[in-house]
Design a protein around this motif. Structure first.
Motif, PDB file in Angstrom:
ATOM      1  N   GLY A 176       3.692   9.538 -27.776  1.00 17.29           N
ATOM      2  CA  GLY A 176       3.901   9.931 -26.386  1.00 17.29           C
ATOM      3  C   GLY A 176       5.345   9.904 -25.941  1.00 17.29           C
ATOM      4  N   GLY A 177       6.216   9.307 -26.737  1.00 13.97           N
ATOM      5  CA  GLY A 177       7.629   9.246 -26.369  1.00 13.97           C
ATOM      6  C   GLY A 177       8.403   8.483 -27.419  1.00 13.97           C
ATOM      7  N   ILE A 178       9.691   8.787 -27.516  1.00 11.11           N
ATOM      8  CA  ILE A 178      10.509   8.124 -28.539  1.00 11.11           C
ATOM      9  C   ILE A 178      11.957   8.068 -28.078  1.00 11.11           C
ATOM     10  CG2 ILE A 178      11.061  10.223 -29.851  1.00 11.11           C
ATOM     11  CD1 ILE A 178      10.502   8.491 -32.402  1.00 11.11           C
ATOM     12  N   ASP A 179      12.622   6.981 -28.414  1.00 10.12           N
ATOM     13  CA  ASP A 179      14.040   6.789 -28.099  1.00 10.12           C
ATOM     14  C   ASP A 179      14.709   6.301 -29.377  1.00 10.12           C
ATOM     15  OD1 ASP A 179      16.491   6.382 -26.989  1.00 10.12           O
ATOM     16  OD2 ASP A 179      15.919   4.680 -25.743  1.00 10.12           O
ATOM     17  N   ILE A 180      15.688   7.047 -29.859  1.00  3.41           N
ATOM     18  CA  ILE A 180      16.299   6.731 -31.149  1.00  3.41           C
ATOM     19  C   ILE A 180      17.806   6.568 -30.991  1.00  3.41           C
ATOM     20  CG2 ILE A 180      16.450   9.191 -31.730  1.00  3.41           C
ATOM     21  CD1 ILE A 180      15.993   8.356 -34.677  1.00  3.41           C
ATOM     22  N   LYS A 181      18.362   5.600 -31.703  1.00  2.00           N
ATOM     23  CA  LYS A 181      19.802   5.357 -31.683  1.00  2.00           C
ATOM     24  C   LYS A 181      20.306   5.295 -33.117  1.00  2.00           C
ATOM     25  CE  LYS A 181      23.380   2.381 -29.726  1.00  2.00           C
ATOM     26  NZ  LYS A 181      23.668   1.187 -28.887  1.00  2.00           N
ATOM     27  N   TYR A 182      21.241   6.197 -33.439  1.00  2.66           N
ATOM     28  CA  TYR A 182      21.813   6.240 -34.783  1.00  2.66           C
ATOM     29  C   TYR A 182      23.053   5.362 -34.836  1.00  2.66           C
ATOM     30  CZ  TYR A 182      18.845  10.381 -35.099  1.00  2.66           C
ATOM     31  OH  TYR A 182      17.781  11.238 -35.084  1.00  2.66           O
ATOM     32  N   LYS A 183      23.113   4.494 -35.855  1.00  6.20           N
ATOM     33  CA  LYS A 183      24.225   3.556 -35.963  1.00  6.20           C
ATOM     34  C   LYS A 183      25.079   3.793 -37.207  1.00  6.20           C
ATOM     35  CE  LYS A 183      21.922  -0.225 -33.481  1.00  6.20           C
ATOM     36  NZ  LYS A 183      22.992  -0.493 -32.505  1.00  6.20           N
ATOM     37  N   ARG A 184      24.421   4.183 -38.304  1.00 12.64           N
ATOM     38  CA  ARG A 184      25.140   4.376 -39.560  1.00 12.64           C
ATOM     39  C   ARG A 184      24.363   5.393 -40.381  1.00 12.64           C
ATOM     40  NH1 ARG A 184      25.052   4.313 -45.365  1.00 12.64           N
ATOM     41  NH2 ARG A 184      26.734   3.012 -46.195  1.00 12.64           N
ATOM     42  N   SER A 185      25.048   6.354 -40.976  1.00 11.31           N
ATOM     43  CA  SER A 185      24.350   7.399 -41.722  1.00 11.31           C
ATOM     44  C   SER A 185      23.800   6.859 -43.041  1.00 11.31           C
ATOM     45  CB  SER A 185      25.293   8.573 -41.996  1.00 11.31           C
ATOM     46  OG  SER A 185      26.378   8.152 -42.802  1.00 11.31           O
ATOM     47  N   ILE A 186      22.748   7.513 -43.520  1.00 16.27           N
ATOM     48  CA  ILE A 186      22.156   7.197 -44.821  1.00 16.27           C
ATOM     49  C   ILE A 186      22.519   8.324 -45.774  1.00 16.27           C
ATOM     50  CG2 ILE A 186      20.006   6.833 -46.089  1.00 16.27           C
ATOM     51  CD1 ILE A 186      18.790   5.737 -43.524  1.00 16.27           C
ATOM     52  N   GLY A 187      23.250   7.996 -46.825  1.00 19.17           N
ATOM     53  CA  GLY A 187      23.749   9.006 -47.741  1.00 19.17           C
ATOM     54  C   GLY A 187      22.736   9.406 -48.800  1.00 19.17           C
ATOM     55  N   LEU A 188      23.079  10.459 -49.522  1.00 20.39           N
ATOM     56  CA  LEU A 188      22.227  10.971 -50.589  1.00 20.39           C
ATOM     57  C   LEU A 188      21.942   9.879 -51.623  1.00 20.39           C
ATOM     58  CD1 LEU A 188      20.844  13.425 -51.924  1.00 20.39           C
ATOM     59  CD2 LEU A 188      23.034  13.927 -53.034  1.00 20.39           C
ATOM     60  N   TRP A 189      20.667   9.754 -51.999  1.00 16.34           N
ATOM     61  CA  TRP A 189      20.144   8.802 -52.984  1.00 16.34           C
ATOM     62  C   TRP A 189      20.081   7.357 -52.479  1.00 16.34           C
ATOM     63  CZ3 TRP A 189      17.866  11.939 -55.954  1.00 16.34           C
ATOM     64  CH2 TRP A 189      18.476  13.081 -56.462  1.00 16.34           C
ATOM     65  N   HIS A 191      14.496  -4.018 -22.954  1.00 12.21           N
ATOM     66  CA  HIS A 191      14.654  -2.666 -23.492  1.00 12.21           C
ATOM     67  C   HIS A 191      13.340  -1.888 -23.474  1.00 12.21           C
ATOM     68  CE1 HIS A 191      13.862  -5.425 -26.816  1.00 12.21           C
ATOM     69  NE2 HIS A 191      13.337  -4.434 -27.492  1.00 12.21           N
ATOM     70  N   ILE A 192      12.207  -2.586 -23.613  1.00 13.37           N
ATOM     71  CA  ILE A 192      10.916  -1.904 -23.490  1.00 13.37           C
ATOM     72  C   ILE A 192      10.701  -1.463 -22.041  1.00 13.37           C
ATOM     73  CG2 ILE A 192       8.415  -2.210 -23.576  1.00 13.37           C
ATOM     74  CD1 ILE A 192       9.530  -1.874 -26.306  1.00 13.37           C
ATOM     75  N   GLU A 193      11.076  -2.329 -21.106  1.00 16.41           N
ATOM     76  CA  GLU A 193      10.945  -1.990 -19.685  1.00 16.41           C
ATOM     77  C   GLU A 193      11.779  -0.755 -19.336  1.00 16.41           C
ATOM     78  OE1 GLU A 193      11.732  -3.989 -15.266  1.00 16.41           O
ATOM     79  OE2 GLU A 193      12.294  -5.056 -17.091  1.00 16.41           O
ATOM     80  N   LEU A 194      13.025  -0.709 -19.817  1.00 18.57           N
ATOM     81  CA  LEU A 194      13.890   0.441 -19.552  1.00 18.57           C
ATOM     82  C   LEU A 194      13.343   1.706 -20.207  1.00 18.57           C
ATOM     83  CD1 LEU A 194      17.415  -1.214 -19.988  1.00 18.57           C
ATOM     84  CD2 LEU A 194      16.350  -0.465 -17.850  1.00 18.57           C
ATOM     85  N   PHE A 195      12.808   1.551 -21.405  1.00 11.36           N
ATOM     86  CA  PHE A 195      12.220   2.692 -22.104  1.00 11.36           C
ATOM     87  C   PHE A 195      11.059   3.274 -21.304  1.00 11.36           C
ATOM     88  CE2 PHE A 195       8.927   4.076 -25.255  1.00 11.36           C
ATOM     89  CZ  PHE A 195       9.557   5.226 -25.679  1.00 11.36           C
ATOM     90  N   ARG A 196      10.203   2.417 -20.783  1.00  8.51           N
ATOM     91  CA  ARG A 196       9.063   2.877 -19.987  1.00  8.51           C
ATOM     92  C   ARG A 196       9.529   3.569 -18.708  1.00  8.51           C
ATOM     93  NH1 ARG A 196       5.448  -1.686 -18.408  1.00  8.51           N
ATOM     94  NH2 ARG A 196       3.898  -0.074 -18.010  1.00  8.51           N
ATOM     95  N   LEU A 197      10.547   3.002 -18.066  1.00  9.46           N
ATOM     96  CA  LEU A 197      11.069   3.611 -16.840  1.00  9.46           C
ATOM     97  C   LEU A 197      11.682   4.981 -17.122  1.00  9.46           C
ATOM     98  CD1 LEU A 197      12.725   0.506 -15.127  1.00  9.46           C
ATOM     99  CD2 LEU A 197      10.648   1.691 -14.404  1.00  9.46           C
ATOM    100  N   ASN A 198      12.425   5.085 -18.225  1.00  8.42           N
ATOM    101  CA  ASN A 198      13.037   6.364 -18.579  1.00  8.42           C
ATOM    102  C   ASN A 198      11.982   7.420 -18.887  1.00  8.42           C
ATOM    103  OD1 ASN A 198      15.650   5.439 -18.284  1.00  8.42           O
ATOM    104  ND2 ASN A 198      15.856   4.820 -20.421  1.00  8.42           N
ATOM    105  N   GLN A 199      10.907   7.002 -19.554  1.00  9.25           N
ATOM    106  CA  GLN A 199       9.843   7.943 -19.888  1.00  9.25           C
ATOM    107  C   GLN A 199       9.194   8.511 -18.629  1.00  9.25           C
ATOM    108  OE1 GLN A 199       8.389   8.899 -23.179  1.00  9.25           O
ATOM    109  NE2 GLN A 199      10.513   8.374 -23.602  1.00  9.25           N
ATOM    110  N   ARG A 200       9.062   7.661 -17.625  1.00 11.63           N
ATOM    111  CA  ARG A 200       8.451   8.120 -16.375  1.00 11.63           C
ATOM    112  C   ARG A 200       9.405   8.981 -15.560  1.00 11.63           C
ATOM    113  NH1 ARG A 200       5.990   2.226 -14.625  1.00 11.63           N
ATOM    114  NH2 ARG A 200       4.347   2.111 -16.213  1.00 11.63           N
ATOM    115  N   ALA A 201      10.699   8.638 -15.606  1.00  8.42           N
ATOM    116  CA  ALA A 201      11.675   9.316 -14.755  1.00  8.42           C
ATOM    117  C   ALA A 201      12.080  10.683 -15.292  1.00  8.42           C
ATOM    118  CB  ALA A 201      12.919   8.439 -14.593  1.00  8.42           C
ATOM    119  N   PHE A 202      12.099  10.842 -16.608  1.00  6.40           N
ATOM    120  CA  PHE A 202      12.595  12.081 -17.208  1.00  6.40           C
ATOM    121  C   PHE A 202      11.502  13.145 -17.193  1.00  6.40           C
ATOM    122  CE2 PHE A 202      13.608  14.744 -20.991  1.00  6.40           C
ATOM    123  CZ  PHE A 202      14.767  15.308 -20.478  1.00  6.40           C
ATOM    124  N   LYS A 203      11.553  14.006 -16.196  1.00  9.77           N
ATOM    125  CA  LYS A 203      10.583  15.090 -16.067  1.00  9.77           C
ATOM    126  C   LYS A 203      11.329  16.386 -15.755  1.00  9.77           C
ATOM    127  CE  LYS A 203       6.811  12.111 -14.504  1.00  9.77           C
ATOM    128  NZ  LYS A 203       5.834  11.827 -13.425  1.00  9.77           N
TER     129      LYS A 203
END
Length: 227
Positions: A109-122, A202-214
């Motif tokens: 129903g919703g996802i929030d992703i944060k990239y911190k470091r790339s994963i290289g080949l192999w 962070h779960i609380e903020l995630f839930r609020l963002n999911q509701r607010a972003f329309k």
């Protein structure tokens, strides 16, 4: 068609189903009840699942590291394994049989992703997943991608990506009642569980963002809402 996706999913399901049958056999010997035990959790709700992955040539982009979309694909395996080990997936299957409805399900129903470091080949990586919260509609999961510890013997561990997501219950009973997380938890034998009183910030903020972003799209297909 992503053939490897289905193969890995079937292997996870087959392994979990074998454990589920063994657990059912053990529990049915101990429980004397007129109502048959149909599903039991292999692991408690606070269990943290672990799956391992590798960045293959089909996963990379022009920068020779794992494509952003592949993180979402790999995260699926982590969530699926956790729903298998905690019994949530088997509770869904039994609900479908009981209510005679294939519409009963858990969907992203919703996802929030944060990239911190790339994963290289192999490079190989570990995905840790845990259930953090649930409300009247959804289960909330936290996931972390970590570089394989044997490959990168360093402390602290190298975190590549963090994900917050929610799996929402869909469908309803034959009485017309909407399916909820508490129904599934009761099916697993957690008779006294309630919605947790407190949730992490962070779960609380995630839930609020999911509701607010329309976002609103006009007839020309343009996004006209303010972010």
């Amino acid at each position: 068609m992503d053939v490897m996706y289905f193969i890995r999913t079937v292997l996870l399901l087959k392994s979990a189903r074998k454990q589920q049958l063994l657990r059912l056999k053990e529990v049915r010997k101990l429980v004397s009840s007129d109502e048959p035990v149909l599903v039991v959790p292999n692991q408690p709700l606070d269990h943290q699942s672990h799956v391992r992955g590798r960045c293959w040539p089909i996963d990379i982009d022009f920068n020779l590291h794992m494509n952003n979309g592949r993180y979402l694909r790999e995260a699926d395996f982590g969530r699926f394994k956790l729903t298998l080990s905690t019994g949530l997936w088997f509770a869904i299957v039994e609900r479908r049989k009981r209510e005679q409805s294939q519409n009963i399900n858990l969907v992203l129903g919703g996802i929030d992703i944060k990239y911190k470091r790339s994963i290289g080949l192999w490079e190989t990586f570990d995905i840790y997943t845990r259930l953090s919260y649930w409300d009247d509609r959804s289960f909330y999961f936290e996931q972390v991608f970590v570089l394989d510890e044997k490959q990168k013997n360093k402390e602290p561990k190298i975190i590549c990506c963090t994900i917050l997501s929610k799996l929402t219950t869909v469908g309803q009973t034959r009485d017309g009642e909407k399916l909820s997380p508490l129904m599934l938890l009761k099916d697993l034998g957690y008779k006294t569980l309630k919605i947790p009183e407190h949730e992490s910030k962070h779960i609380e903020l995630f839930r609020l963002n999911q509701r607010a972003f329309k976002p609103i799209v006009n007839k020309q297909g343009q996004i006209v809402s303010k972010l």
